[in-house]
Design an enzyme around this catalytic site. Structure first.
Site, PDB file in Angstrom:
ATOM      1  N   HIS B 258      55.504   9.215  45.064  1.00 59.40           N
ATOM      2  CA  HIS B 258      54.903   8.082  44.364  1.00 59.40           C
ATOM      3  C   HIS B 258      53.761   8.497  43.464  1.00 59.40           C
ATOM      4  O   HIS B 258      53.309   7.716  42.639  1.00 59.40           O
ATOM      5  CB  HIS B 258      54.360   7.073  45.377  1.00 59.40           C
ATOM      6  N   ARG B 259      53.298   9.726  43.647  1.00 61.85           N
ATOM      7  CA  ARG B 259      52.115  10.103  42.899  1.00 61.85           C
ATOM      8  C   ARG B 259      52.356   9.997  41.394  1.00 61.85           C
ATOM      9  O   ARG B 259      51.472   9.582  40.656  1.00 61.85           O
ATOM     10  CB  ARG B 259      51.686  11.513  43.267  1.00 61.85           C
ATOM     11  N   ALA B 260      53.561  10.336  40.972  1.00 61.65           N
ATOM     12  CA  ALA B 260      53.866  10.275  39.545  1.00 61.65           C
ATOM     13  C   ALA B 260      53.658   8.862  39.015  1.00 61.65           C
ATOM     14  O   ALA B 260      53.029   8.657  37.977  1.00 61.65           O
ATOM     15  CB  ALA B 260      55.296  10.742  39.298  1.00 61.65           C
ATOM     16  N   VAL B 263      49.909   7.919  39.036  1.00 65.41           N
ATOM     17  CA  VAL B 263      49.159   8.636  38.006  1.00 65.41           C
ATOM     18  C   VAL B 263      49.541   8.118  36.624  1.00 65.41           C
ATOM     19  O   VAL B 263      48.685   7.914  35.759  1.00 65.41           O
ATOM     20  CB  VAL B 263      49.405  10.150  38.112  1.00 65.41           C
TER      21      VAL B 263
END
Lengths: 459, 320
Positions: B258-260, B263
């Site tokens: 999920h970081r993508a 961010v």
């Protein structure tokens, strides 16, 4: 040193550097001349960073080199100099070994004789960039240094500023890589490759005469990145692991896994305590200091690729495919990979141990082949690479048809195989694991490489 | 070894002004990425991989100077390659221990970088142990020190900016993912830009103060823009359809985790704030998507950086 000892452009370069040492000066070539010149020049500029042995430079020193206001460095060869120093020193003066000049060795230092002022236009920065392109140089620090050199030389009124920039800034950095478009042809024939290299060298000698040819070539294909493969000296810059073996690492005050008692820090700690209390303090268990040990990590996979004429296209193709598959594995395990090429009269180091898969791949893609099979020298080269590592951490993969036909001293025939067997025994001690892949040109033969496998104790 | 290799007659001189951020030529994406992180520190840092001598350090120094111009108290701390553990995470204050017999904590670089930027040049060459510490602290925002009989905890929320040359050693994938954005800084090939670099650099080193004066208008303009962007950030809205787009892009490009998505949303928001918009548009999304995805898309062992960029561009073209 007498100016008579130096070529004209070198004298001009040194004058420029003395007038404005910010551009950085690298002296290469003959060791005796180099030492003498560095000794004389080191005293001349005040805030000066002198790098005597750039090849030993610790990567940690890089920021200091980059930020130093003036740099003077000396090395045997530009290729040995780490990138950070080479970039910092725009001027490169090569001191060729020249007995005739040496005979004129005299004492007086560089005279500061006034030069006739010329009324040349200063070189525009656009022209400098065009020059850089012409020599296949693409590096902002070098180009900026060239700008400074040109400005200073103009200010000093030196004649032939452009020639100076050619001879002492871009010339020594010329990349003689053939254009990338010819990569595929390159492997196909031995002579083609040697030819291109020769061309590069001959044009290096007379730097300013053959510009037209070079600039045409440069205009059609962008110059590839510099050929200098080594950015850092081998054995440096790699990751280290902590453990109970190796050099002293961090000191800690409590016992942790993988630490050993550190006598020095313990004594220092007790001395501090005693100084603090003003009396001898009896040591307790808490006062013992522990230390990690560090050593270079990782495994090394050495690919010995037989690229001799006897291998044939098909076998070589298979070897390349196999090598790429091995690389894939090495990449996932973060191993270092080195490539040794057995071809021609003597084995070559295709690639020093590296972790950069891009470089390994490029070196395999343009695998030159043809010629004899100097297997003995290839195995010895692999053994030499392996010595930097623990034998257990080294794996050697040999891809060959087993037809060793060139011995260590260049002899052919039965002697070649004897040499190879002896070399295999050396390698056997240096490498923990060896694998031999037999790459026979024809299927009908049995295992041509069985003798090698036996000598290596390989699988 | 140092004494043999290097001999210096250098004396520390008065600090020279930094090369103005706005005067840095090229490296557009790196500069933008830094500015986005300056607007919103939650983006999680920038990783700049590429050739040596492309002005990465100059750019980061310029950023520190820009914060000064904008009147922002944002420290920019450089982590030297040879930094010791003590220097980075802090340790027992030796002086107060020896002189006063007190156990006090001497803060290290992580404490100095709190609420600011921590710049690690050559991050791929950094000691594994220090990398682990950086990862830990950057993720938790807290530096907990338990050593030498000191127990100390202090906040350390910083934007991690790392740079390095991949040819000299690769970065561990875990560390790569922690960086919000990743940019490639290549050697500039455009001759015009290259001669501009020479001109500016020479002009700067010949007369640093004069050069900085000449660029002060641009610097102040950008500083003011940064200030208003930071104030405006909370009011910039992200429309629901755009959020769907973000998810679509991340799924289509195969970015893991999920970081993508997180961010990408915050980066495009920062981009919108910096551009003076009050809502994120596809244009902002497009500007920051490559930097978000570059180090997160699946890659083959031998993919060249250009092929990855090209793949991302194709995905974006299809979806936007």
């Amino acid at each position: 040193m007498s100016p008579a000892l130096l070529p004209e452009h070198a004298v001009a370069a040194i004058r420029v550097w003395l007038a404005d040492p910010r551009c950085g000066l690298l002296i290469t070539g003959d060791a005796a001349l180099r030492e003498r010149l560095v000794g004389e020049l080191a005293a001349s500029a005040h805030p000066l960073l002198v790098i005597h042995t750039p090849e030993l430079l610790d990567p940690e020193e890089a920021p200091r080199v980059r930020q130093a206001s003036a740099v003077l460095a000396a090395a045997a060869d530009l290729a040995e100099v780490p990138r950070v120093v080479a970039d910092r020193c725009a001027l490169v003066v090569e001191l060729a070994h020249d007995p005739e000049r040496l005979a004129r060795w005299t004492q007086p230092p560089l005279p500061d004789r006034p030069c006739p002022r010329t009324h040349d236009e200063p070189i525009s920065t656009g022209r400098l960039v065009a020059l850089a392109e012409e020599y296949g140089v693409r590096s902002a620090p070098v180009e900026i240094g060239a700008g400074r050199v040109a400005a200073t030389a103009h200010r000093l009124g030196l004649p032939g500023v452009e020639d100076l920039v050619r001879a002492c800034v871009f010339g020594p950095r010329r990349t003689d890589d053939p254009p990338s478009a010819t990569d595929d042809q390159q492997g196909s024939d031995d002579h083609g490759e040697d030819q291109t290299r020769d061309d590069g060298q001959s044009s290096q000698g007379s730097s300013s005469d053959d510009d037209s040819a070079v600039s045409v070539a440069a205009a059609t294909t962008p110059p590839p990145r510099t050929r200098r493969a080594r950015n850092a000296p081998p054995g440096r810059g790699g990751p280290v692991v902590t453990g109970t073996r190796g050099r002293a690492g961090r000191t800690v005050s409590t016992r942790r896994p993988d630490t050993v008692v550190a006598l020095g820090p313990t004594i220092a700690h007790l001395a501090e305590l005693s100084a603090l209390r003003g009396e001898r303090v009896p040591p307790t268990a808490d006062d013992v200091r522990w230390q990690y040990r560090r050593r270079r990590s990782g495994r090394l996979t050495i690919l010995v690729v037989d690229a001799s004429g006897s291998m044939g296209r098909q076998a070589l193709h298979r070897a390349k495919g196999l090598a790429l598959a091995m690389l894939d594995r090495a990449y996932r395990q973060r191993d270092r990979v080195a490539v040794v090429l057995a071809r021609g009269r003597e084995a070559q180091l295709g690639l020093p141990p590296t972790k950069s898969m891009a470089r390994v791949r490029a070196s395999l893609r343009r695998l030159p082949h043809g010629g004899g099979t100097p297997l003995a020298s290839a195995l010895l080269l692999a053994a030499r690479l392996a010595t930097a590592f623990d034998p257990i951490a080294v794996e050697v993969v040999i891809m060959t048809d087993g037809r060793a036909n060139i011995g260590l001293a260049g002899e052919t025939g039965a002697r070649a195989r004897e040499d190879a067997v002896r070399a295999a025994e050396v390698l056997r001690r240096a490498a923990g694991q060896s694998t031999v892949h037999a790459m026979s040109r024809t299927r009908r033969r049995g295992d041509d490489a069985a003798w090698l496998r036996a000598a290596l104790g390989a699988v | 070894m140092t004494s043999q290799t290097i001999q210096t007659t250098e004396t520390p001189t008065a600090a020279l002004p930094a090369f103005p951020f706005t005067a840095v030529c090229g490296q557009q994406e790196f500069r933008e990425a830094l500015l986005w992180c300056a607007v919103d520190h939650r983006i999680g840092g920038v990783l700049a991989l590429g050739d040596r001598g492309t002005g990465k350090t100059t750019t980061v120094r310029g950023l520190a100077d820009l914060f000064g111009v904008a009147g922002l108290a944002v420290p920019v701390v450089t982590l030297p390659l040879g930094a010791t553990e003590d220097r980075v995470i802090g340790s027992l204050d030796l002086e107060s221990a020896l002189v006063h017999g007190e156990r006090r904590f001497a803060p290290g670089l992580l404490a100095a970088a709190d609420r600011g930027f921590l710049y690690v040049d050559e991050i791929n060459l950094l000691d594994d142990f220090l990398v682990d510490v950086l990862l830990d602290v950057a993720a938790s925002g807290v530096n907990l020190v338990e050593r030498d009989g000191v127990s100390h905890r202090h906040p350390a929320r910083f934007v991690l900016v790392g740079s390095g040359n991949p040819e000299e050693g690769e970065l561990r994938p875990q560390l790569e993912d922690r960086f919000g954005l990743s940019v490639r800084v290549g050697t500039i090939t455009d001759p015009q830009l290259r001669s501009q670099i020479i001109d500016r650099r020479l002009a700067f080193s010949d007369d640093p103060h004069g050069f900085v004066d000449r660029w002060s208008a641009e610097q102040h303009e950008l500083g003011a823009r940064l200030l208003t962007a930071r104030e405006r950030l909370d009011r910039v809205s992200v429309p629901a359809p755009l959020l769907d787009r973000v998810v679509q892009i991340c799924v289509a490009s195969g970015a893991v985790g999920h970081r993508a998505e997180l961010v990408m949303t915050s980066a495009s928001r920062a981009a919108a704030a910096l551009a003076g918009a009050l809502a994120v548009t596809e244009e902002h999304l497009r500007a920051c998507a490559p930097a978000v995805l570059r180090h997160r898309v699946p890659r083959e062992a031998f993919d060249a950086p250009e092929t990855i960029d090209q793949r991302i561009a194709e995905t974006l073209d299809r979806l936007l």
